[in-house]
Design a protein around this motif. Structure first.
Motif, PDB file in Angstrom:
ATOM      1  N   GLU A  39      32.861  55.517  16.813  1.00 35.88           N
ATOM      2  CA  GLU A  39      33.020  54.471  17.615  1.00 35.88           C
ATOM      3  C   GLU A  39      32.861  53.218  16.521  1.00 35.88           C
ATOM      4  O   GLU A  39      31.875  52.964  16.108  1.00 35.88           O
ATOM      5  CB  GLU A  39      32.256  54.379  18.790  1.00 35.88           C
ATOM      6  N   SER A  40      34.028  52.542  16.537  1.00 35.10           N
ATOM      7  CA  SER A  40      33.913  51.582  15.230  1.00 35.10           C
ATOM      8  C   SER A  40      32.759  50.353  15.519  1.00 35.10           C
ATOM      9  O   SER A  40      32.168  50.049  14.557  1.00 35.10           O
ATOM     10  CB  SER A  40      35.306  50.828  15.256  1.00 35.10           C
ATOM     11  N   LEU A  41      32.497  49.908  16.589  1.00 41.13           N
ATOM     12  CA  LEU A  41      31.561  48.731  16.704  1.00 41.13           C
ATOM     13  C   LEU A  41      30.092  49.366  16.656  1.00 41.13           C
ATOM     14  O   LEU A  41      29.179  48.738  16.085  1.00 41.13           O
ATOM     15  CB  LEU A  41      31.650  47.967  18.222  1.00 41.13           C
ATOM     16  N   VAL A  42      30.079  50.836  17.059  1.00 41.82           N
ATOM     17  CA  VAL A  42      28.623  51.405  16.713  1.00 41.82           C
ATOM     18  C   VAL A  42      28.395  51.539  15.320  1.00 41.82           C
ATOM     19  O   VAL A  42      27.232  51.481  14.932  1.00 41.82           O
ATOM     20  CB  VAL A  42      28.595  52.647  17.507  1.00 41.82           C
ATOM     21  N   ILE A  43      29.640  51.946  14.654  1.00 44.36           N
ATOM     22  CA  ILE A  43      29.458  52.160  13.155  1.00 44.36           C
ATOM     23  C   ILE A  43      29.254  50.607  12.581  1.00 44.36           C
ATOM     24  O   ILE A  43      28.287  50.938  11.693  1.00 44.36           O
ATOM     25  CB  ILE A  43      30.727  52.664  12.568  1.00 44.36           C
ATOM     26  N   VAL A  44      29.737  49.767  13.015  1.00 43.09           N
ATOM     27  CA  VAL A  44      29.379  48.393  12.368  1.00 43.09           C
ATOM     28  C   VAL A  44      28.121  47.937  12.381  1.00 43.09           C
ATOM     29  O   VAL A  44      27.437  47.635  11.616  1.00 43.09           O
ATOM     30  CB  VAL A  44      30.492  47.336  12.777  1.00 43.09           C
ATOM     31  N   GLU A  45      27.469  48.199  13.520  1.00 43.24           N
ATOM     32  CA  GLU A  45      26.122  47.707  13.750  1.00 43.24           C
ATOM     33  C   GLU A  45      25.108  48.658  13.088  1.00 43.24           C
ATOM     34  O   GLU A  45      24.231  48.335  12.526  1.00 43.24           O
ATOM     35  CB  GLU A  45      25.713  47.897  15.247  1.00 43.24           C
TER      36      GLU A  45
END
Lengths: 227, 223
Positions: A66-72
């Motif tokens: 999940e891209s936003l989970v990854i960014v965080e």
């Protein structure tokens, strides 16, 4: 020695691009594994069994999806300039708008580009309302994050390289300079950003990809709007 | 008085049976933060002036108002509460991977569980059965995440526990509306639900299964 970092991604996916941007801003070297989305690899299915989608971040033995989970995760696991703001309220605002992009903004704009006729009118209207909200969030700043790109800039990356490509391939103009001057300026700041330059997508390659998939996307949009 | 000012510094705009709003109220109670609960009746079609002012983009609840400023989005609110009232036990762990896992699975609940639950209540016949089968599949995935630990947060009640436990108040509804035996289908999850039910916050915030089922029947106009 830090464990190796890889992304299972796709060059035409803005979600995949978010992860590249985050690693780039943190100064973390990585390898990009290009996934064939029409024939998903064993690796992808093993590392993202729940959603079976790109992007997936591989950090040593760990897999994060999940891209936003990854960014965080990238913001928290690696040293380097912060991606999210420090103040809790500013963080809540950034998360609110990134959630807005994923839950309210992305689908209508996609449909607005690929649909036609009467059905297109409603999604265009909705998209312009959504664009106006994002335009207002820039509020005179170079980036959503202020002087340098931050979490919301990463989440909104589709409004950078992808818009020009989609407008060229579909012939549909949505993000025009009259109605959305701040967003157009943002796209310019984005494309001339030295910090992000190494991971800029290849425009010609994107044009080729969306041209090749034009009929497929138009059919998908038509089906979705008929429901 | 300073104490009285602090007591009204936090407001939650919510409706008693809103599973997403329960997350916000659970987080505040776990952190022992006093708050004012302003009810927004979701049975009324039009949203109130307060909601339209505080959440103009979505016109949805829950909304947390802290020192006059709104925070919207249930998981967003939980993270905000965790970060602001950081001296009390943290809902999100310190380790980046554990944080990513908690966020991933909370997002899974939002993407998958709520949607399947809604289709279960709004559809009939085959589609209803398919929605319940899907829903049980999602809950079993979550059981596999929990394994034999007391909470999703490990030894401590945490972010993912807060994100998921409100949906347990609908289990009675699944049984009545779908003839499902939740104890047989998800025994690990039911053990976790009972453990969560020992907490004062959960007992105070979650409505009874009967009340949840009754109001959802009203919303969905079932039977």
């Amino acid at each position: 020695m830090s464990p190796p970092v890889k992304i299972i991604g796709h060059y035409a996916s803005p979600y995949s691009h978010r992860v590249e941007m985050a690693l780039q801003l943190k100064g973390v070297p990585y390898e990009l594994i290009q996934e064939d989305l029409s024939n998903k690899s064993e690796l992808l299915l093993a590392k993202n069994p729940v959603h079976k989608k790109v992007p997936v971040l591989l950090h040593g033995d760990l897999a994060i999806c999940e891209s936003l989970v990854i960014v965080e995760y990238i913001d928290e696991a690696f040293d380097g300039p912060s991606i999210l703001p420090a103040d809790p309220y500013d963080r809540a605002m950034a998360r609110f708008w990134t959630n807005f992009i994923d839950t309210k903004f992305s689908q209508p704009i996609w449909l607005a580009y690929w649909s036609e006729g009467e059905a297109q009118k409603a999604v265009v209207k909705e998209t312009k309302e959504n664009l106006a909200l994002l335009e207002a969030q820039l509020n005179g700043k170079r980036f959503f994050g202020g002087d340098t790109p931050g979490y919301l800039d990463i989440a909104a990356c589709m409004l950078g390289p992808w818009i020009g490509v989609l407008e060229e391939v579909t012939g549909v103009t949505l993000v025009n300079g009259n109605e959305f001057p701040a967003l157009c300026q943002w796209a310019k700041e984005y494309s001339s950003s030295e910090a992000l330059e190494p991971c800029h997508p290849d425009r010609d390659r994107l044009v080729a990809y969306f041209t090749e998939n034009k009929e497929k996307y138009k059919m998908m949009a038509k089906t979705m709007l008929q429901q | 008085m300073a104490a009285a000012a602090a007591a009204v510094e936090v407001t939650v705009v919510d409706f008693w049976c809103n599973e997403f709003g329960m997350r916000a109220r659970l987080a505040l109670r776990e952190k022992r933060v006093p708050f004012e609960f302003v009810e927004e009746d979701l049975r009324v079609r039009e949203r109130s002036d307060l909601v339209r002012r505080m959440n103009p983009v979505h016109r949805a609840i829950p909304i947390l108002i802290h020192a006059g400023r709104p925070v919207c989005g249930s998981l967003n609110i939980v993270e905000y509460v965790d970060e602001v009232w950081s001296k009390t036990p943290r809902l999100l762990p310190a380790d980046p991977l554990e944080r990513a896992n908690a966020r991933f699975w909370a997002d899974f609940v939002d993407q998958k569980v709520y949607d399947a639950q809604a289709r279960f209540f709004t559809n009939r016949g085959e589609e209803k059965a398919a929605a319940m089968a899907e829903l049980l599949g999602h809950l079993r995935r979550l059981e596999a995440v929990l394994r034999d630990r007391p909470f999703f947060g490990g030894d401590e009640f945490g972010f993912l526990d807060v994100a998921l436990v409100p949906f347990s108040s609908m289990f009675y509804g699944y049984e009545r509306h779908g003839g499902v035996d939740m104890e047989a289908e998800c025994p690990v999850l039911l053990r976790w639900v009972r453990r969560c039910g020992e907490r004062v916050s959960v007992r105070d915030v979650l409505p009874s299964g009967q009340d949840m089922y009754a109001i959802h029947k009203e919303f969905y106009q079932t039977e």
